[in-house]
Design a protein around this motif. Sequence first.
Motif, PDB file in Angstrom:
ATOM      1  N   UNK A 277       0.871  -1.159  -0.244  1.00  0.00           N
ATOM      2  CA  UNK A 277      -0.129   0.052  -0.036  1.00  0.00           C
ATOM      3  C   UNK A 277       0.814   1.256  -0.023  1.00  0.00           C
ATOM      4  N   UNK A 278       0.369   2.440  -0.603  1.00  0.00           N
ATOM      5  CA  UNK A 278       0.818   3.578  -0.432  1.00  0.00           C
ATOM      6  C   UNK A 278       2.266   3.660  -1.421  1.00  0.00           C
ATOM      7  N   UNK A 279       3.185   4.731  -0.876  1.00  0.00           N
ATOM      8  CA  UNK A 279       4.130   5.190  -1.589  1.00  0.00           C
ATOM      9  C   UNK A 279       5.302   4.890  -0.655  1.00  0.00           C
ATOM     10  N   UNK A 280       6.542   4.349  -1.362  1.00  0.00           N
ATOM     11  CA  UNK A 280       7.827   4.107  -0.628  1.00  0.00           C
ATOM     12  C   UNK A 280       9.205   4.675  -1.492  1.00  0.00           C
ATOM     13  N   UNK A 281      10.010   4.956  -0.760  1.00  0.00           N
ATOM     14  CA  UNK A 281      11.287   5.267  -1.357  1.00  0.00           C
ATOM     15  C   UNK A 281      12.408   5.154  -0.486  1.00  0.00           C
ATOM     16  N   UNK A 282      13.581   4.804  -1.057  1.00  0.00           N
ATOM     17  CA  UNK A 282      14.918   4.984  -0.353  1.00  0.00           C
ATOM     18  C   UNK A 282      15.986   4.849  -1.060  1.00  0.00           C
ATOM     19  N   UNK A 283      17.025   5.031  -0.254  1.00  0.00           N
ATOM     20  CA  UNK A 283      18.579   4.862  -1.167  1.00  0.00           C
ATOM     21  C   UNK A 283      19.511   4.475   0.071  1.00  0.00           C
ATOM     22  N   UNK A 284      20.552   3.614  -0.452  1.00  0.00           N
ATOM     23  CA  UNK A 284      21.391   2.982   0.529  1.00  0.00           C
ATOM     24  C   UNK A 284      22.599   2.562  -0.461  1.00  0.00           C
ATOM     25  N   UNK A 285      23.029   1.383  -0.085  1.00  0.00           N
ATOM     26  CA  UNK A 285      24.357   1.015  -0.435  1.00  0.00           C
ATOM     27  C   UNK A 285      24.412  -0.671  -0.611  1.00  0.00           C
ATOM     28  N   UNK A 286      25.367  -1.054  -1.489  1.00  0.00           N
ATOM     29  CA  UNK A 286      25.786  -2.536  -1.701  1.00  0.00           C
ATOM     30  C   UNK A 286      27.121  -2.674  -1.982  1.00  0.00           C
ATOM     31  N   UNK A 287      27.617  -4.175  -1.886  1.00  0.00           N
ATOM     32  CA  UNK A 287      28.916  -4.181  -2.281  1.00  0.00           C
ATOM     33  C   UNK A 287      28.704  -5.816  -2.743  1.00  0.00           C
ATOM     34  N   UNK A 288      29.569  -6.184  -3.576  1.00  0.00           N
ATOM     35  CA  UNK A 288      29.691  -7.414  -4.130  1.00  0.00           C
ATOM     36  C   UNK A 288      31.097  -8.175  -4.477  1.00  0.00           C
ATOM     37  N   UNK A 289      30.942  -9.544  -4.505  1.00  0.00           N
ATOM     38  CA  UNK A 289      32.308 -10.202  -4.738  1.00  0.00           C
ATOM     39  C   UNK A 289      32.156 -10.942  -6.157  1.00  0.00           C
ATOM     40  N   UNK A 290      32.967 -10.798  -6.912  1.00  0.00           N
ATOM     41  CA  UNK A 290      32.937 -11.417  -8.435  1.00  0.00           C
ATOM     42  C   UNK A 290      32.753 -12.952  -8.165  1.00  0.00           C
ATOM     43  N   UNK A 291      32.059 -13.538  -8.895  1.00  0.00           N
ATOM     44  CA  UNK A 291      32.155 -15.279  -8.665  1.00  0.00           C
ATOM     45  C   UNK A 291      32.664 -15.702  -9.971  1.00  0.00           C
ATOM     46  N   UNK A 292      32.937 -15.077 -10.985  1.00  0.00           N
ATOM     47  CA  UNK A 292      33.235 -15.617 -12.351  1.00  0.00           C
ATOM     48  C   UNK A 292      33.407 -14.675 -13.188  1.00  0.00           C
ATOM     49  N   UNK A 293      33.393 -14.941 -14.471  1.00  0.00           N
ATOM     50  CA  UNK A 293      33.264 -14.261 -15.800  1.00  0.00           C
ATOM     51  C   UNK A 293      33.230 -14.952 -17.051  1.00  0.00           C
ATOM     52  N   UNK A 294      32.646 -14.341 -18.053  1.00  0.00           N
ATOM     53  CA  UNK A 294      32.627 -15.264 -19.536  1.00  0.00           C
ATOM     54  C   UNK A 294      32.511 -14.188 -20.654  1.00  0.00           C
ATOM     55  N   UNK A 295      32.683 -14.907 -21.833  1.00  0.00           N
ATOM     56  CA  UNK A 295      32.114 -14.196 -22.834  1.00  0.00           C
ATOM     57  C   UNK A 295      31.462 -15.051 -23.717  1.00  0.00           C
ATOM     58  N   UNK A 296      30.556 -14.737 -24.868  1.00  0.00           N
ATOM     59  CA  UNK A 296      29.660 -15.499 -25.866  1.00  0.00           C
ATOM     60  C   UNK A 296      29.887 -14.713 -27.010  1.00  0.00           C
ATOM     61  N   UNK A 297      30.345 -15.360 -28.016  1.00  0.00           N
ATOM     62  CA  UNK A 297      30.575 -14.793 -29.547  1.00  0.00           C
ATOM     63  C   UNK A 297      29.632 -15.586 -30.387  1.00  0.00           C
ATOM     64  N   UNK A 298      28.495 -15.192 -30.956  1.00  0.00           N
ATOM     65  CA  UNK A 298      27.880 -16.338 -31.945  1.00  0.00           C
ATOM     66  C   UNK A 298      28.025 -15.502 -33.430  1.00  0.00           C
ATOM     67  N   UNK A 299      28.126 -16.401 -34.399  1.00  0.00           N
ATOM     68  CA  UNK A 299      28.277 -16.153 -35.749  1.00  0.00           C
ATOM     69  C   UNK A 299      27.973 -17.272 -36.573  1.00  0.00           C
ATOM     70  N   UNK A 300      28.114 -16.972 -37.831  1.00  0.00           N
ATOM     71  CA  UNK A 300      28.192 -18.143 -38.947  1.00  0.00           C
ATOM     72  C   UNK A 300      29.287 -17.868 -39.976  1.00  0.00           C
ATOM     73  N   UNK A 301      29.825 -19.047 -40.054  1.00  0.00           N
ATOM     74  CA  UNK A 301      30.542 -19.213 -41.434  1.00  0.00           C
ATOM     75  C   UNK A 301      30.399 -20.244 -42.008  1.00  0.00           C
ATOM     76  N   UNK A 302      30.631 -19.907 -43.494  1.00  0.00           N
ATOM     77  CA  UNK A 302      30.079 -20.906 -44.324  1.00  0.00           C
ATOM     78  C   UNK A 302      28.940 -21.726 -44.043  1.00  0.00           C
TER      79      UNK A 302
END
Length: 365
Positions: A277-302
């Motif tokens: 119900x009603x209106x609500x708003x706020x602002x705060x902070x966050x912190x995170x630790x990276x768990x990995x990373x990756x790339x994806x490339x999609x293409x056609x050849x022949x």
Amino acid sequence: MKKVILAMTALLLLMHPERGRASTGDTVVIELNNKSKILVYTEDRVALKDLEQYDLNKMIKDLNSALRSSKIEKIELQDDNGKKYLKDTTIIFGEGSSAKTKIKIGNMELLVDADEWEDLDDEWDDDLPVRKYHYEEESIDRTRHYFNIDFGLNNWMEGNSFPDENNAPYAVKPWGSWYFGLNSVNRTWVTGPLFLDWGMGVSWYNWKMQEAATLIEKGDTRIEFNAPPASYSSIKSKLSAPYLNVTMVPMLDFAKGRRKVKNLERGSINFRTYKKQGIRFGAGGYAGYRLGGSTKYVYTENNKREKDKNSGNYYLTNFRYGIRAQVGYKGLDLFAMYDLNEVFASDRGPAGSQGMNAITFGITL
């Protein structure tokens, strides 16, 4: 897994009451004021008349007195002479140690008060009514826990502009660069309309390149955004990074946590949906630790579709931290986040960049 199957069976039983026989029970709703209701369910008119033997006023007074103490699992109400109101009078309040199955996602809650599959199986054929009723729920819990999902779009900024304004090779395609987060959140009441949202979650950044013909590669000293071989017909290129996060956001909720509840109940199964119900708003902070990373490339050849997926750190920073803003009105909640630190480690970003900070906005489900 057993409890999940039990809960899903319960939901099917609740949504298909025709599997049981029709009920002749009566439901009476007594509206006392705009905040309080008494709902009475009886099998027949004779059972309703039997309620005259109960001292309802004394019950409510004792219940209010008990709720002001520490959290309670069971209250057995007694009269002034130390005797129960009636031999079978017991009020159950809260979850306590009972073996209930509760699944909460966003504004939905499924509660199954049955321990075994056989208990639910019996209810398929029992003469059980389906009750539907609405009411307004006050925020009485000091801390309320729930799960939610963040879904939105992400990009990165160089100073006060986006890279696509300068046709940079690392420009991100706004539509298609999805952000997704699963969060376990606690809302703690502080005072008046002030609450504190805090918890943990896992999120995924997905930066989809504006120019599909982009190879994202880890160079010797920095991340590189290179052109693919001329024989490739590019379809998609993106960089992804998952993070484990903690969040803390003070919120002003002018409805003070009140929610409208729609309740559907049959036997030991209870399904609720909530609308804030009603209106609500706020602002705060966050912190995170990276768990990995990756790339994806999609293409056609022949005339053959290919997909190259690679994992690595790609010089992504291990830690992220920033500011989060939230605003909501009734059933709609929006959020925005801005990383105060750069996406890539110092001097490891793409050549020619001036520091890139992640920015995200979307809806919370």
